[in-house]
Write a protein that holds these residues in place. Sequence first.
Motif, PDB file in Angstrom:
ATOM      1  N   LEU A 142       0.841  -1.152   0.012  1.00  0.00           N
ATOM      2  CA  LEU A 142       0.032   0.069   0.115  1.00  0.00           C
ATOM      3  C   LEU A 142       0.806   1.025   0.153  1.00  0.00           C
ATOM      4  CD1 LEU A 142      -2.721  -0.909   2.395  1.00  0.00           C
ATOM      5  CD2 LEU A 142      -2.972  -0.955   0.070  1.00  0.00           C
ATOM      6  N   SER A 143       1.779   1.337   0.989  1.00  0.00           N
ATOM      7  CA  SER A 143       2.689   2.544   0.896  1.00  0.00           C
ATOM      8  C   SER A 143       3.588   2.700  -0.325  1.00  0.00           C
ATOM      9  CB  SER A 143       3.612   2.422   2.251  1.00  0.00           C
ATOM     10  OG  SER A 143       4.549   1.254   2.082  1.00  0.00           O
ATOM     11  N   GLN A 144       3.967   1.594  -1.065  1.00  0.00           N
ATOM     12  CA  GLN A 144       4.716   1.593  -2.334  1.00  0.00           C
ATOM     13  C   GLN A 144       3.742   2.192  -3.369  1.00  0.00           C
ATOM     14  OE1 GLN A 144       8.505   0.710  -2.998  1.00  0.00           O
ATOM     15  NE2 GLN A 144       8.012   1.514  -1.160  1.00  0.00           N
ATOM     16  N   ALA A 145       2.474   1.882  -3.443  1.00  0.00           N
ATOM     17  CA  ALA A 145       1.523   2.348  -4.567  1.00  0.00           C
ATOM     18  C   ALA A 145       1.515   3.856  -4.004  1.00  0.00           C
ATOM     19  CB  ALA A 145       0.358   1.606  -4.231  1.00  0.00           C
ATOM     20  N   ILE A 146       1.505   4.338  -3.129  1.00  0.00           N
ATOM     21  CA  ILE A 146       1.079   5.657  -2.836  1.00  0.00           C
ATOM     22  C   ILE A 146       2.284   6.345  -3.240  1.00  0.00           C
ATOM     23  CG2 ILE A 146       0.889   7.387  -1.126  1.00  0.00           C
ATOM     24  CD1 ILE A 146      -1.632   5.979  -1.774  1.00  0.00           C
ATOM     25  N   ASP A 147       3.396   5.706  -2.928  1.00  0.00           N
ATOM     26  CA  ASP A 147       4.874   6.446  -3.206  1.00  0.00           C
ATOM     27  C   ASP A 147       5.057   6.635  -4.903  1.00  0.00           C
ATOM     28  OD1 ASP A 147       8.180   6.800  -2.755  1.00  0.00           O
ATOM     29  OD2 ASP A 147       7.869   5.306  -4.402  1.00  0.00           O
ATOM     30  N   SER A 148       4.538   5.639  -5.514  1.00  0.00           N
ATOM     31  CA  SER A 148       4.715   5.819  -6.869  1.00  0.00           C
ATOM     32  C   SER A 148       3.773   7.037  -7.492  1.00  0.00           C
ATOM     33  CB  SER A 148       4.320   4.410  -7.647  1.00  0.00           C
ATOM     34  OG  SER A 148       5.129   3.370  -7.346  1.00  0.00           O
ATOM     35  N   VAL A 149       2.557   7.036  -7.074  1.00  0.00           N
ATOM     36  CA  VAL A 149       1.593   8.084  -7.335  1.00  0.00           C
ATOM     37  C   VAL A 149       2.153   9.428  -6.865  1.00  0.00           C
ATOM     38  CG1 VAL A 149      -0.742   9.016  -6.960  1.00  0.00           C
ATOM     39  CG2 VAL A 149      -0.384   6.451  -7.044  1.00  0.00           C
ATOM     40  N   ILE A 150       2.677   9.633  -5.829  1.00  0.00           N
ATOM     41  CA  ILE A 150       3.093  10.874  -5.470  1.00  0.00           C
ATOM     42  C   ILE A 150       4.339  11.360  -6.268  1.00  0.00           C
ATOM     43  CG2 ILE A 150       4.194  12.179  -3.561  1.00  0.00           C
ATOM     44  CD1 ILE A 150       2.332  10.517  -1.652  1.00  0.00           C
ATOM     45  N   PHE A 151       5.442  10.328  -6.407  1.00  0.00           N
ATOM     46  CA  PHE A 151       6.612  10.786  -6.800  1.00  0.00           C
ATOM     47  C   PHE A 151       6.438  11.255  -8.617  1.00  0.00           C
ATOM     48  CE2 PHE A 151      10.429   9.684  -9.246  1.00  0.00           C
ATOM     49  CZ  PHE A 151      11.294  10.654  -8.761  1.00  0.00           C
ATOM     50  N   ILE A 152       5.814  10.081  -9.369  1.00  0.00           N
ATOM     51  CA  ILE A 152       5.555  10.304 -10.472  1.00  0.00           C
ATOM     52  C   ILE A 152       4.634  11.446 -10.915  1.00  0.00           C
ATOM     53  CG2 ILE A 152       4.916   9.205 -12.687  1.00  0.00           C
ATOM     54  CD1 ILE A 152       5.522   6.657 -11.533  1.00  0.00           C
ATOM     55  N   THR A 153       3.821  11.695 -10.101  1.00  0.00           N
ATOM     56  CA  THR A 153       2.893  12.856 -10.323  1.00  0.00           C
ATOM     57  C   THR A 153       3.461  14.081 -10.305  1.00  0.00           C
ATOM     58  OG1 THR A 153       0.978  11.429  -9.878  1.00  0.00           O
ATOM     59  CG2 THR A 153       0.617  13.833 -10.049  1.00  0.00           C
ATOM     60  N   LEU A 154       4.206  14.238  -9.170  1.00  0.00           N
ATOM     61  CA  LEU A 154       4.864  15.815  -8.818  1.00  0.00           C
ATOM     62  C   LEU A 154       6.174  15.755  -9.624  1.00  0.00           C
ATOM     63  CD1 LEU A 154       5.114  15.631  -5.056  1.00  0.00           C
ATOM     64  CD2 LEU A 154       3.540  16.838  -6.559  1.00  0.00           C
ATOM     65  N   ALA A 155       6.679  14.772  -9.997  1.00  0.00           N
ATOM     66  CA  ALA A 155       7.953  14.819 -11.022  1.00  0.00           C
ATOM     67  C   ALA A 155       7.792  15.076 -12.257  1.00  0.00           C
ATOM     68  CB  ALA A 155       9.002  13.826 -10.578  1.00  0.00           C
ATOM     69  N   PHE A 156       6.845  14.330 -12.794  1.00  0.00           N
ATOM     70  CA  PHE A 156       6.622  14.415 -14.271  1.00  0.00           C
ATOM     71  C   PHE A 156       5.321  14.811 -14.835  1.00  0.00           C
ATOM     72  CE2 PHE A 156       9.497  10.731 -13.059  1.00  0.00           C
ATOM     73  CZ  PHE A 156      10.709  11.354 -13.309  1.00  0.00           C
ATOM     74  N   TYR A 157       4.371  15.002 -14.012  1.00  0.00           N
ATOM     75  CA  TYR A 157       2.871  15.478 -14.630  1.00  0.00           C
ATOM     76  C   TYR A 157       3.017  16.531 -15.364  1.00  0.00           C
ATOM     77  CZ  TYR A 157      -1.828  16.548 -15.069  1.00  0.00           C
ATOM     78  OH  TYR A 157      -3.215  16.841 -15.535  1.00  0.00           O
ATOM     79  N   GLY A 158       2.720  16.468 -16.672  1.00  0.00           N
ATOM     80  CA  GLY A 158       2.603  17.628 -17.384  1.00  0.00           C
ATOM     81  C   GLY A 158       3.687  17.690 -18.429  1.00  0.00           C
TER      82      GLY A 158
END
Length: 227
Positions: free
Chosen positions: A169-185
């Motif tokens: 669960l924590s790793q799934a949340i980690d992926s969502v936060i990191f990839i969204t903040l780093a690469f969204y857009g």
Amino acid sequence: MVETKNAPATAFHLNRSLLFMLLLYGGMTVVAGVLAYKQVQLWPFQLAVEAGIFAFLILVVISSTVTQLFGEKLANRIVWWGFVPLGVSSLLMTVVLGLPASPEMVQFRPDDLAAFERVHAQLWRVWLAGPAAYLVSLLLNIWIFSKLRGSGDQGTLGLMFRGAVASALSQAIDSVIFITLAFYGEFEITDLLIGQVIAKVTLSFVLVPFLITGAVAFARWLDRDPA
């Protein structure tokens, strides 16, 4: 322990296992960011995952092991203190990138210099995304792991189950936060996000249960009585 005339000696004891885990934890917070620059393909799936996950899984295992043996409160403190090696290494890297390269390197090893600067001169979004994902996911891992324990200890199978679920669960949340903040857009992140979540959840169920049981057993072995 040394006593002075002006101040009495104060008893202090640090478990060998806790010292070992603190040292390893600090190192993994730094090396996770370095390993993340390479994407690896995990057999038997055609999924690419950043290699920093392996160091991050060790952080998850350490935080869960500390929670199991020393309590949730201490584990949370270690997560917060993990920002110290992160901050110091980031500051040191900034200083090194700002210093001029030697004439020898500029003249004879320009490719090495360019590769070093290209890899380590991260975008500001990546610098912010990493610590944010680190903090939220590890605190969440500790909270879930502790809550699943309930009022008692369920033994080895319970330890393995709690470790796997909390990590997944924590790793799934980690992926969502990191990839969204780093690469969204910047580019289409859907495929990367799905691949990262699947890979991290899979590794959480395949590796983490055995790593946690091994880490708890090793910690208890380190703290055994010398006699």
